[in-house]
Design a protein around this motif. Structure first.
Motif, PDB file in Angstrom:
ATOM      1  N   PHE A  37       0.754  -1.246   0.036  1.00 57.41           N
ATOM      2  CA  PHE A  37       0.026  -0.097   0.024  1.00 57.41           C
ATOM      3  C   PHE A  37       0.933   1.215   0.002  1.00 57.41           C
ATOM      4  CE2 PHE A  37      -3.567  -2.933   1.809  1.00 57.41           C
ATOM      5  CZ  PHE A  37      -4.562  -2.193   0.931  1.00 57.41           C
ATOM      6  N   ILE A  38       1.847   1.234   0.477  1.00 55.03           N
ATOM      7  CA  ILE A  38       2.637   2.377   0.891  1.00 55.03           C
ATOM      8  C   ILE A  38       3.556   2.625  -0.166  1.00 55.03           C
ATOM      9  CG2 ILE A  38       4.589   3.527   2.268  1.00 55.03           C
ATOM     10  CD1 ILE A  38       3.282   1.869   4.728  1.00 55.03           C
ATOM     11  N   TRP A  39       4.447   1.515  -0.792  1.00 55.01           N
ATOM     12  CA  TRP A  39       5.461   1.610  -1.894  1.00 55.01           C
ATOM     13  C   TRP A  39       5.132   1.058  -3.055  1.00 55.01           C
ATOM     14  CZ3 TRP A  39       7.357  -0.200   3.209  1.00 55.01           C
ATOM     15  CH2 TRP A  39       7.906   1.092   3.816  1.00 55.01           C
ATOM     16  N   GLY A  40       4.114   0.497  -3.182  1.00 54.97           N
ATOM     17  CA  GLY A  40       3.666  -0.248  -4.535  1.00 54.97           C
ATOM     18  C   GLY A  40       3.098   0.557  -5.407  1.00 54.97           C
ATOM     19  N   THR A  41       3.374   0.306  -6.791  1.00 52.56           N
ATOM     20  CA  THR A  41       2.778   0.848  -7.850  1.00 52.56           C
ATOM     21  C   THR A  41       1.185   0.717  -8.016  1.00 52.56           C
ATOM     22  OG1 THR A  41       2.944  -1.056  -9.427  1.00 52.56           O
ATOM     23  CG2 THR A  41       4.764   0.615  -9.368  1.00 52.56           C
ATOM     24  N   GLN A  42       0.389   1.386  -8.747  1.00 48.31           N
ATOM     25  CA  GLN A  42      -0.887   1.532  -8.793  1.00 48.31           C
ATOM     26  C   GLN A  42      -1.323   0.230  -9.137  1.00 48.31           C
ATOM     27  OE1 GLN A  42      -2.794   4.305  -8.505  1.00 48.31           O
ATOM     28  NE2 GLN A  42      -4.584   3.016  -8.401  1.00 48.31           N
ATOM     29  N   VAL A  43      -0.955  -0.824 -10.064  1.00 48.61           N
ATOM     30  CA  VAL A  43      -1.173  -2.198  -9.967  1.00 48.61           C
ATOM     31  C   VAL A  43      -1.200  -2.751  -8.812  1.00 48.61           C
ATOM     32  CG1 VAL A  43      -0.944  -4.286 -11.457  1.00 48.61           C
ATOM     33  CG2 VAL A  43      -0.868  -1.933 -12.595  1.00 48.61           C
ATOM     34  N   ILE A  44       0.135  -2.684  -8.132  1.00 51.76           N
ATOM     35  CA  ILE A  44       0.214  -3.553  -7.121  1.00 51.76           C
ATOM     36  C   ILE A  44      -0.712  -3.102  -6.083  1.00 51.76           C
ATOM     37  CG2 ILE A  44       1.760  -4.143  -5.172  1.00 51.76           C
ATOM     38  CD1 ILE A  44       2.369  -5.494  -7.731  1.00 51.76           C
ATOM     39  N   PHE A  45      -0.996  -1.891  -5.693  1.00 48.69           N
ATOM     40  CA  PHE A  45      -1.856  -1.192  -4.985  1.00 48.69           C
ATOM     41  C   PHE A  45      -3.555  -1.892  -5.070  1.00 48.69           C
ATOM     42  CE2 PHE A  45      -4.834   1.946  -3.452  1.00 48.69           C
ATOM     43  CZ  PHE A  45      -4.445   2.288  -2.288  1.00 48.69           C
ATOM     44  N   ASP A  46      -3.846  -1.935  -6.419  1.00 47.53           N
ATOM     45  CA  ASP A  46      -5.169  -2.329  -6.417  1.00 47.53           C
ATOM     46  C   ASP A  46      -5.155  -3.843  -6.041  1.00 47.53           C
ATOM     47  OD1 ASP A  46      -5.771  -0.048  -7.312  1.00 47.53           O
ATOM     48  OD2 ASP A  46      -5.811  -0.523  -9.535  1.00 47.53           O
ATOM     49  N   ILE A  47      -4.321  -4.767  -6.419  1.00 46.21           N
ATOM     50  CA  ILE A  47      -4.281  -6.007  -6.070  1.00 46.21           C
ATOM     51  C   ILE A  47      -4.102  -6.387  -4.499  1.00 46.21           C
ATOM     52  CG2 ILE A  47      -2.898  -8.186  -6.078  1.00 46.21           C
ATOM     53  CD1 ILE A  47      -1.815  -7.340  -8.735  1.00 46.21           C
ATOM     54  N   SER A  48      -3.206  -5.386  -3.833  1.00 50.92           N
ATOM     55  CA  SER A  48      -3.390  -5.402  -2.317  1.00 50.92           C
ATOM     56  C   SER A  48      -4.596  -4.968  -1.537  1.00 50.92           C
ATOM     57  CB  SER A  48      -1.984  -4.512  -1.987  1.00 50.92           C
ATOM     58  OG  SER A  48      -0.820  -4.860  -2.613  1.00 50.92           O
ATOM     59  N   LEU A  49      -5.230  -3.883  -2.238  1.00 46.42           N
ATOM     60  CA  LEU A  49      -6.364  -3.396  -1.863  1.00 46.42           C
ATOM     61  C   LEU A  49      -7.754  -4.518  -2.083  1.00 46.42           C
ATOM     62  CD1 LEU A  49      -8.036  -1.089  -0.775  1.00 46.42           C
ATOM     63  CD2 LEU A  49      -8.809  -0.508  -3.158  1.00 46.42           C
ATOM     64  N   ALA A  50      -7.567  -5.460  -2.924  1.00 40.71           N
ATOM     65  CA  ALA A  50      -8.433  -6.623  -3.373  1.00 40.71           C
ATOM     66  C   ALA A  50      -8.277  -7.674  -2.305  1.00 40.71           C
ATOM     67  CB  ALA A  50      -8.519  -6.998  -4.676  1.00 40.71           C
ATOM     68  N   ILE A  51      -7.226  -7.758  -1.997  1.00 40.33           N
ATOM     69  CA  ILE A  51      -6.627  -8.880  -1.175  1.00 40.33           C
ATOM     70  C   ILE A  51      -7.151  -8.558   0.389  1.00 40.33           C
ATOM     71  CG2 ILE A  51      -4.656 -10.304  -0.207  1.00 40.33           C
ATOM     72  CD1 ILE A  51      -3.543 -10.417  -2.789  1.00 40.33           C
TER      73      ILE A  51
END
Length: 395
Positions: A331-345
């Motif tokens: 959430f803090i250092w991820g790119t937009q794509v990684i952020f969205d995956i992390s949010l879903a999980i």
């Protein structure tokens, strides 16, 4: 580490009506959003071109979106990359700037310029490459001139491809992303973009195939999980597990629609991850219920579910908390794509834990009361009647 006092039993089943209404409301709302608003499909499913650009100067997102629209691109998406000033992800619906009959035009121009036969001509779906196979050798510069006469913007020189005996040639074309970058550079001047950091495109046909594959993946996952739970436990438990999984997937999809997040291949991967996480948590609770059913035969299923869920509550909370802590850095250092995956999980972990406690186990109790308990009672009455008949016959 203990979050809950050992030996304490919480009345989870006492809240089953409230949680059932809440769950049904969330599920119906998510379905309504799905069929009215609809998911925001990424280029993986809808098709289109995506380019990630770093601009040399300060370009507000509203200005950039307006410029892209003025350049003739329909309904572009412009997304600022978090943590990278003046870096944007631009998505447009266009995949190629070439006309549908371009291959026939190329064939006509090549046939006029060359003295050899033409075997095949293929233009890539993104309009960024053309492949040509001839019956005999030819001069690459002549082929390039013929392509230019057909209206193609060729980048660099035409090159041979494969063994010389195959007489195959390839030419890189200036595609939609190249045109977009060049036009933005012309319009914005000193603030224009640097060379593209990343370019992707997906054709409409490939997008439709990916949609179908994603739906099949979810259906197969749910189907095999239902079979597994049915064989692992019994038919009383399987429906509760599957209902919980469906609830988790549908509500997560509704959550993404509300936030305006796009659906792509990575989103489907996160949904499958949620399915696996949720059923794992549910099976742990089911295992404890089955153990307590054998250990406490005098207790009814209501009390056993409360006891089992209370015993596993600390383990469930520790597992969920550990998983959430593991994805906080994304959430803090991820790119937009990684952020969205992390949010879903992260959302899936919360909703999956909720469904294991308040959907799967209570639904198993509901199935037992409405279907299996009447069957057991009928069987018991039948056995009692048989015993009475045996006693009467013995007299």
């Amino acid at each position: 580490m203990e979050f809950f006092k050992p030996g304490r039993v919480y009345d989870f089943m006492g809240l089953r009506k409230v949680t059932a209404v809440t769950s049904v409301t969330l599920t119906i709302a998510s379905l309504v959003l799905f069929f009215t608003v609809g998911p925001k499909l990424g280029i993986d499913f809808a098709g289109g071109t995506e380019v990630q650009l770093q601009f040399r100067g300060d370009v507000p997102i509203a200005e950039l979106r307006q410029v892209v629209e003025e350049l003739g691109f329909r309904s572009p998406d412009v997304i600022a990359i978090a943590g990278h000033p003046n870096q944007y992800l631009i998505r447009v619906n266009e995949v190629t700037s070439l006309p549908p009959d371009i291959e026939a035009t190329i064939h006509e121009r090549l046939d006029a310029a060359l003295d050899v036969g033409i075997t095949t001509i293929r233009v890539s779906g993104g309009g960024d490459k053309v492949s040509i196979r001839l019956e005999d050798d030819a001069d690459p510069s002549t082929i390039r001139d013929a392509l230019a006469a057909a209206g193609l913007d060729v980048r660099g020189e035409v090159r041979r491809f494969g063994p010389e005996s195959d007489h195959r040639f390839e030419a890189d074309l200036i595609g939609v992303a190249d045109h977009l970058v060049a036009q933005l550079d012309e319009r914005l001047g000193d603030r224009g973009p640097e060379p593209a950091l990343r370019t992707e495109w997906v054709g409409p046909r490939a997008g439709a195939q990916l949609q179908l594959s994603a739906i099949k993946a979810l259906i197969y996952a749910l189907g095999f999980i239902m079979l597994y739970v049915a064989f692992r436990f019994d038919l009383r438990f399987a429906p509760g597990g599957v209902v919980g999984l469906l609830h988790d997937v549908i509500v997560t999809v509704g959550f993404f629609i509300v936030l305006g997040k796009e659906f792509n291949i990575t989103t489907i991967a996160s949904l499958l991850t949620i399915v696996g996480y949720s059923i794992n948590d549910t099976i742990v609770v089911y295992d404890r219920i089955r153990e307590n059913m054998a250990r406490h035969r005098e207790m009814d299923l209501w009390a056993i579910i409360n006891l089992s869920t209370s015993e596993m509550l600390g383990r469930t909370m520790m597992t969920s908390l550990t998983t959430v802590l593991a994805i906080i850095p994304f959430f803090i250092w991820g790119t937009q794509v990684i952020f969205d995956i992390s949010l879903a999980i992260a959302f899936g972990i919360v909703i999956g834990t909720y469904s294991s406690v308040y959907i799967a186990a209570p639904f198993t109790h509901f199935m037992d009361e409405k279907i299996f308990k009447p069957v057991r009672e009928a069987r018991r009455q039948e056995l009692l009647a048989q015993r009475k008949l045996k006693k009467a016959a013995a007299r």
